[in-house]
Design a protein around this motif. Structure first.
Motif, PDB file in Angstrom:
ATOM      1  N   ALA A 103       0.827  -1.204   0.000  1.00 24.30           N
ATOM      2  CA  ALA A 103       0.000   0.000   0.000  1.00 24.30           C
ATOM      3  C   ALA A 103       0.866   1.261   0.000  1.00 24.30           C
ATOM      4  O   ALA A 103       0.547   2.248  -0.676  1.00 24.30           O
ATOM      5  N   ARG A 104       1.951   1.246   0.744  1.00 25.37           N
ATOM      6  CA  ARG A 104       2.865   2.397   0.729  1.00 25.37           C
ATOM      7  C   ARG A 104       3.448   2.614  -0.668  1.00 25.37           C
ATOM      8  O   ARG A 104       3.586   3.752  -1.126  1.00 25.37           O
ATOM      9  N   ALA A 105       3.790   1.521  -1.332  1.00 29.65           N
ATOM     10  CA  ALA A 105       4.308   1.635  -2.701  1.00 29.65           C
ATOM     11  C   ALA A 105       3.235   2.203  -3.624  1.00 29.65           C
ATOM     12  O   ALA A 105       3.534   3.023  -4.506  1.00 29.65           O
ATOM     13  N   ALA A 106       1.990   1.787  -3.433  1.00 25.94           N
ATOM     14  CA  ALA A 106       0.887   2.324  -4.240  1.00 25.94           C
ATOM     15  C   ALA A 106       0.704   3.810  -3.984  1.00 25.94           C
ATOM     16  O   ALA A 106       0.449   4.585  -4.914  1.00 25.94           O
ATOM     17  N   LYS A 107       0.842   4.219  -2.729  1.00 23.37           N
ATOM     18  CA  LYS A 107       0.747   5.641  -2.388  1.00 23.37           C
ATOM     19  C   LYS A 107       1.818   6.439  -3.140  1.00 23.37           C
ATOM     20  O   LYS A 107       1.538   7.494  -3.731  1.00 23.37           O
ATOM     21  N   THR A 108       3.054   5.951  -3.117  1.00 24.16           N
ATOM     22  CA  THR A 108       4.145   6.629  -3.816  1.00 24.16           C
ATOM     23  C   THR A 108       3.875   6.710  -5.313  1.00 24.16           C
ATOM     24  O   THR A 108       4.145   7.730  -5.956  1.00 24.16           O
ATOM     25  N   ALA A 109       3.328   5.629  -5.868  1.00 19.27           N
ATOM     26  CA  ALA A 109       3.059   5.580  -7.309  1.00 19.27           C
ATOM     27  C   ALA A 109       1.798   6.343  -7.693  1.00 19.27           C
ATOM     28  O   ALA A 109       1.583   6.603  -8.879  1.00 19.27           O
ATOM     29  N   GLY A 110       0.955   6.677  -6.714  1.00 16.41           N
ATOM     30  CA  GLY A 110      -0.264   7.409  -7.004  1.00 16.41           C
ATOM     31  C   GLY A 110      -1.344   6.572  -7.646  1.00 16.41           C
ATOM     32  O   GLY A 110      -2.076   7.036  -8.519  1.00 16.41           O
ATOM     33  N   VAL A 111      -1.458   5.291  -7.207  1.00 17.49           N
ATOM     34  CA  VAL A 111      -2.495   4.408  -7.742  1.00 17.49           C
ATOM     35  C   VAL A 111      -3.272   3.785  -6.588  1.00 17.49           C
ATOM     36  O   VAL A 111      -2.751   3.646  -5.472  1.00 17.49           O
ATOM     37  N   PRO A 112      -4.529   3.386  -6.814  1.00 13.77           N
ATOM     38  CA  PRO A 112      -5.306   2.750  -5.753  1.00 13.77           C
ATOM     39  C   PRO A 112      -4.758   1.366  -5.398  1.00 13.77           C
ATOM     40  O   PRO A 112      -4.227   0.654  -6.250  1.00 13.77           O
ATOM     41  N   PHE A 113      -4.927   1.013  -4.139  1.00 12.27           N
ATOM     42  CA  PHE A 113      -4.532  -0.302  -3.628  1.00 12.27           C
ATOM     43  C   PHE A 113      -5.772  -1.010  -3.105  1.00 12.27           C
ATOM     44  O   PHE A 113      -6.530  -0.440  -2.314  1.00 12.27           O
ATOM     45  N   THR A 114      -5.986  -2.243  -3.539  1.00 10.14           N
ATOM     46  CA  THR A 114      -7.132  -3.020  -3.073  1.00 10.14           C
ATOM     47  C   THR A 114      -6.731  -3.878  -1.882  1.00 10.14           C
ATOM     48  O   THR A 114      -5.884  -4.761  -2.002  1.00 10.14           O
ATOM     49  N   VAL A 115      -7.339  -3.616  -0.734  1.00 12.46           N
ATOM     50  CA  VAL A 115      -7.096  -4.428   0.460  1.00 12.46           C
ATOM     51  C   VAL A 115      -7.847  -5.742   0.297  1.00 12.46           C
ATOM     52  O   VAL A 115      -9.074  -5.747   0.181  1.00 12.46           O
ATOM     53  N   PRO A 116      -7.151  -6.871   0.271  1.00 13.83           N
ATOM     54  CA  PRO A 116      -7.852  -8.145   0.107  1.00 13.83           C
ATOM     55  C   PRO A 116      -8.618  -8.523   1.367  1.00 13.83           C
ATOM     56  O   PRO A 116      -8.192  -8.191   2.476  1.00 13.83           O
TER      57      PRO A 116
END
Length: 369
Positions: A103-116
């Motif tokens: 999720a932190r990597a998704a934040k840096t990349a600026g994309v949504p992260f799906t919590v399974p």
């Protein structure tokens, strides 16, 4: 089996395939098979890639692509590229930080992260990453547990709910059966009480005790249950696992805001149509009534553009993110997303598109067999 120790950063990968090789080198064989494996003979797993590889883009030229813009909006979430992270369970199996690192990597990349739903880190903890979160649900036998998970996702600030609809029962994943795969101590489904979160036990013949899944998933779920979920939440509702145009039409009628065309990464019905082949029929069936995302086999920025040219609004990225997580933790997952963004920018320029929206005008063709 013990959990995988945190590896160091992946050394200078130039593409997602490089990260995959680094991850395979770092992973115990049974863990790698758990990530990479499909169901049955893995026909659909292989077909996802083969179908994407069979498509070729027809580029345009002299289009002023000095500053390609990959910015997108997916299911009411802003994204720096038309990509969201797919729901993938038990990520602490690959790195101690698990879903929080991804999720932190998704934040840096600026994309949504799906919590399974079967996350090894709770949604409340993952929310501390500051990423734009979506939340995945399977339909459980206990509707009260489903409702409680939905309430927790809303309270944690999730921006959409993804109902995975292609798991009436678990596909027969032969690699895991042959390996006698089970989760190590310390990795569990964090959203459930201990008795629900434990891995399925093994039977004397080495097969999984299917009662674990029979007690969890509800094979009797129908469109009326989806309608209940639609009434139960104000969040955008996404249905993941649709291949048939008729089901896509029904999804719109029931109130879905988006559809994910997916064969579950080849992990459910072996022999199911590749997602990229199902995509045009689904898009034609729903028109502009809802967003249509694609999931399955994405391994490059060119794959993303092929998906958009074939009718997708965006894609879900799965295994390559896990490869990055395994090869280098948060840094590795961030590297996977950075590589993909660079490839999307390159592909946009080379195919003659200034903006992501321009990809809808692209032509695709197949070479004669």
């Amino acid at each position: 089996m013990t959990s995988v120790p945190a590896p160091g950063p992946a050394s200078s990968p130039m593409c997602l395939a490089d990260l995959a090789r680094a991850a395979e080198a770092a992973a115990p064989g049974a863990v790698w098979d758990f990530i990479e494996g499909g169901s049955g003979r893995e026909l659909s797993l292989a077909a996802n890639r083969a179908a994407l590889d069979a498509l070729y883009l027809v580029p345009r030229v002299l289009r002023d692509v000095a500053r390609p813009d990959a910015g997108s909006r997916l299911v009411r979430s802003s994204a720096r590229m038309p990509v969201a992270i797919a729901p993938m369970a038990y990520q602490r199996l690959l790195h101690p930080d698990g879903e929080l690192a991804t999720a932190r990597a998704a934040k840096t990349a600026g994309v949504p992260f799906t919590v399974p739903m079967f996350s090894s880190v709770t949604v409340e903890r993952v929310a501390e990453s500051g990423a734009a979160l979506w939340f995945q649900l399977y339909w459980l036998r206990d509707r009260g547990v489903t409702a409680d998970l939905l309430d927790r996702a809303e309270a944690a600030g999730c921006r959409a709910v993804i109902l995975t609809v292609d798991v009436a029962r678990l596909g027969r994943r032969l690699r895991d059966l042959r390996n006698g795969f089970s989760l190590p101590n310390g990795v569990r489904a964090a959203h459930f009480a201990e008795e629900r979160a434990s891995a399925p036990r093994r039977l004397p013949d080495g097969s999984l005790d299917v009662r674990h899944y029979v007690d969890t998933f509800n094979p009797s779920v129908t469109w009326s249950d989806v309608a209940w979920l639609r009434e139960r939440t104000r969040l955008p509702l996404v249905l993941k696992g649709i291949l048939a145009p008729q089901d896509a039409t029904e999804a719109v009628t029931t109130g879905a805001d988006a559809i994910v065309v997916s064969n579950h990464g080849g992990r459910q019905l072996d022999g199911a149509l590749p997602a990229i082949e199902a995509l045009p029929g689904v898009r034609e069936a729903v028109g502009d009534a809802c967003e249509v995302l694609l999931d399955g086999g994405i391994r490059s920025g060119i794959d993303v553009l092929k998906s958009l040219a074939r009718g997708a609004s965006g894609v879900l990225l799965g295994r390559p993110v896990l490869h990055g997580l395994l090869a280098g933790g948060e840094d590795g997952a961030e590297r996977a997303l950075s590589l993909l963004r660079d490839e999307i920018d390159d592909a946009l320029a080379l195919v003659g598109c200034r903006h992501i929206g321009d990809t809808a005008e692209l032509r695709l063709t197949r070479l004669p067999v």
